[in-house]
Motif scaffolding. Structure first.
Motif, PDB file in Angstrom:
ATOM      1  N   UNK A  22       0.835  -1.207   0.000  1.00  0.00           N
ATOM      2  CA  UNK A  22       0.000   0.000   0.000  1.00  0.00           C
ATOM      3  C   UNK A  22       0.869   1.255   0.000  1.00  0.00           C
ATOM      4  N   UNK A  23       1.958   1.210   0.759  1.00  0.00           N
ATOM      5  CA  UNK A  23       2.860   2.362   0.790  1.00  0.00           C
ATOM      6  C   UNK A  23       3.393   2.666  -0.612  1.00  0.00           C
ATOM      7  N   UNK A  24       3.772   1.632  -1.352  1.00  0.00           N
ATOM      8  CA  UNK A  24       4.267   1.839  -2.721  1.00  0.00           C
ATOM      9  C   UNK A  24       3.141   2.295  -3.649  1.00  0.00           C
ATOM     10  N   UNK A  25       1.945   1.769  -3.431  1.00  0.00           N
ATOM     11  CA  UNK A  25       0.817   2.123  -4.309  1.00  0.00           C
ATOM     12  C   UNK A  25       0.416   3.592  -4.186  1.00  0.00           C
ATOM     13  N   UNK A  26       0.752   4.223  -3.054  1.00  0.00           N
ATOM     14  CA  UNK A  26       0.433   5.645  -2.909  1.00  0.00           C
ATOM     15  C   UNK A  26       1.270   6.509  -3.850  1.00  0.00           C
ATOM     16  N   UNK A  27       2.279   5.909  -4.487  1.00  0.00           N
ATOM     17  CA  UNK A  27       3.047   6.632  -5.500  1.00  0.00           C
ATOM     18  C   UNK A  27       2.390   6.556  -6.871  1.00  0.00           C
ATOM     19  N   UNK A  28       1.358   5.727  -6.986  1.00  0.00           N
ATOM     20  CA  UNK A  28       0.682   5.535  -8.267  1.00  0.00           C
ATOM     21  C   UNK A  28      -0.096   6.802  -8.633  1.00  0.00           C
TER      22      UNK A  28
ATOM     23  N   UNK B  93      -8.738   3.332  -3.818  1.00  0.00           N
ATOM     24  CA  UNK B  93      -8.940   2.048  -3.143  1.00  0.00           C
ATOM     25  C   UNK B  93      -7.834   1.762  -2.139  1.00  0.00           C
ATOM     26  N   UNK B  94      -6.628   2.238  -2.406  1.00  0.00           N
ATOM     27  CA  UNK B  94      -5.551   2.100  -1.424  1.00  0.00           C
ATOM     28  C   UNK B  94      -5.891   2.884  -0.160  1.00  0.00           C
ATOM     29  N   UNK B  95      -6.393   4.100  -0.341  1.00  0.00           N
ATOM     30  CA  UNK B  95      -6.771   4.913   0.823  1.00  0.00           C
ATOM     31  C   UNK B  95      -7.944   4.302   1.582  1.00  0.00           C
ATOM     32  N   UNK B  96      -8.914   3.720   0.852  1.00  0.00           N
ATOM     33  CA  UNK B  96     -10.015   3.048   1.550  1.00  0.00           C
ATOM     34  C   UNK B  96      -9.472   1.908   2.399  1.00  0.00           C
TER      35      UNK B  96
END
Length: 523
Positions: free
Chosen positions: A247-253, A261-264
């Motif tokens: 999730x931490x890496x996906x916040x760079x998307x 959806x990552x934030x949810x």
């Protein structure tokens, strides 16, 4: 830890000390329920695949353009039960197209026709990728229905077979399996845990690769978020923990759906005990999360704000992480957001920061948040006003004399007193407690009479007197206590003129000598 009942009506004197005050948890749960009711703001727990143009490249034109849509349900069932794979494929395709209709898909008709168990058996058709794909799509759309319809898919043993398909050599089959599992996981705690117990999570994480298409990535992240979803009970944190660095890496998307959806997912995981909040923080996620509070997209801003709000219900160190990342200025800006729901959540987050230690309260004041908070109290949506009332009351409970001086000087009394006419007796109690704290502070520096006059001029005294006849016992007891302590034997205002000064704006300030020990008094 005390029970919720012990604190449900009490003062919030130790709101966040001793790691967690249950009042914060109760208010967070209440707010979460309200927010979940706003369907357009929340993440969908199930999604039906309506993309009728999505086809496998190797599907024959004959199969695609055949007149099977005229088949009856009985004919579809008969063809599916046939040993002829061509007839099976045509029937499954027809079934899929009917279930992909935007309105009134015949899910129950298919279930009653016995399609589900037959489809689940056909998931094993590794030699026939087009058939396997169509079957997975049919099960995805059946699982997108009611809980009873989803459970029908689960009860016939779909989960282990769908998990196995996550390893399929065909990306489109794997993606459809991801979608089906996302719908199943979104049905509730039992189905979610069943998916987790069949070790779907590591296989889902393995599917996140640089070459993964964006549509596939969106489905994976949405399914991961559903595996974090639901609270009663929450998912096993040990099973979920491996997803945190992802999730931490996906916040760079940069993709909005992936970010949303990552934030949810993070909002679900932080809606729990402090150790879970800490595990999320240790991934280094806070700076990116706080930055998302500037997002112009409500689909991202809402869950990002929810997550930040959850984190600041944690302990002091967890709250400090948000403050150090610059969260206060962003939260202050959101108090002037055009959406009332965002203002409410921002005020709620600030109220929990105000429930912290004196340094945290100082940070809120220094960030210039008193003015926008009081603006909300004056003209904001009622639900947002309630959250601000908590923030003000928390400040009066945990702040220093100087903090309360600044609060009164900022003009809090008139709008704060207006809430004494609220229909919600819980908020009336919050305001009465706040006023009591302010009056006690004034008493410590010999200015209680002047504060009493200010409250009277703000219309507060009339409202407090009226509350002595309130049907709620706590309300009338607290209102009587305020009048008995601070308004029953008031001296003349003239005796106080030497103790009061006005600042350049004509506002009243408490007179405090720099070296006075009362300056260092803390509630």
């Amino acid at each position: 830890m005390p029970s919720r009942e012990d604190h449900s009506h009490g003062r919030i004197a130790n709101f966040k000390f001793n790691n967690k005050h249950e009042e914060a948890r109760i208010r967070r749960n209440t707010l979460s329920v309200e927010l979940r009711k706003a369907k357009k703001d929340d993440q969908l727990s199930k999604r039906r695949n309506l993309d009728t143009k999505q086809e496998l490249p190797d599907l024959s034109n004959e199969a695609e353009h055949s007149p099977t849509t005229a088949l009856s349900i009985d004919e579809i069932v008969n063809y599916i039960n046939s040993s002829d794979e061509t007839l099976q494929l045509l029937a499954i395709q027809t079934c899929r197209k009917l279930l992909s209709r935007e309105k009134n898909p015949p899910i129950n008709d298919m279930i009653e026709g016995g399609v589900v168990p037959r489809c689940i058996k056909l998931l094993d058709s590794d030699h026939n990728i087009p058939l396997q794909f169509e079957v997975a799509w049919v099960l995805t759309n059946i699982a997108s229905g009611t809980s009873e319809q989803t459970q029908n898919v689960v009860n016939y043993g779909a989960v282990p077979k769908l998990v196995k398909l996550l390893k399929s050599a065909s990306p489109i089959v794997a993606e459809q399996a991801v979608w089906a599992l996302g719908n199943i996981a979104g049905d509730g705690p039992y189905a979610r845990d069943l998916v987790l117990e069949h070790d779907a999570l590591p296989l889902l994480l393995n599917l996140i690769k640089p070459e993964t298409s964006m549509t596939f990535m969106r489905n994976i992240v949405w399914t991961l978020s559903n595996l974090c979803r639901n609270k009663n009970p929450p998912p096993s944190f040990e099973l979920i923990r491996p997803v945190l660095p992802v999730f931490n890496r996906l916040l760079n998307c940069t993709d909005q759906d992936v970010l949303a959806d990552t934030c949810w997912a993070l909002s679900y995981l932080t809606d729990g005990s402090n150790d879970k909040i800490q595990a999320v923080l240790e991934t280094g996620i806070i700076p990116k999360l706080v930055e998302l509070l500037t997002s112009q997209k409500g689909t991202i801003l809402t869950p990002a704000l929810r997550t930040v709000g959850n984190i600041v219900t944690g302990d002091d160190a967890q709250t400090d992480a948000v403050i150090l990342a610059g969260g206060l200025s962003y939260l202050g800006a959101l108090l002037r957001h055009h959406r009332a729901n965002i203002v409410k959540e921002a005020a709620w987050a600030i109220s929990n920061i105000m429930a912290g230690n004196t340094d945290q309260i100082e940070s809120v004041i220094n960030a210039g948040l008193l003015s926008p908070l009081i603006e909300v109290l004056q003209v904001g949506d009622y639900k947002a006003q309630k959250e601000v009332a908590w923030a003000i009351s928390n400040l009066t409970t945990g702040g220093t004399i100087q903090h309360l001086t600044q609060l009164v000087g900022a003009g809090v009394l008139p709008p704060f007193c207006n809430l004494l006419e609220a229909k919600d007796w819980n908020i009336i109690i919050v305001v009465l407690d706040g006023l009591t704290n302010i009056l006690h502070a004034a008493e410590k520096i010999g200015q209680v009479e002047r504060l009493a006059i200010m409250i009277e001029e703000a219309g507060g005294l009339d409202k407090i007197e009226a509350l002595q006849h309130h049907q709620n016992e706590q309300v009338y007891q607290k209102s009587m206590a305020i009048i008995d302590a601070f308004f029953s034997q008031r001296d003349t205002e003239e005796t106080l003129t030497s103790e009061v000064k006005e600042n350049s704006d004509g506002q009243i300030e408490f007179n405090m000598m720099e070296d006075s020990p009362i300056n260092k008094f803390n509630f």
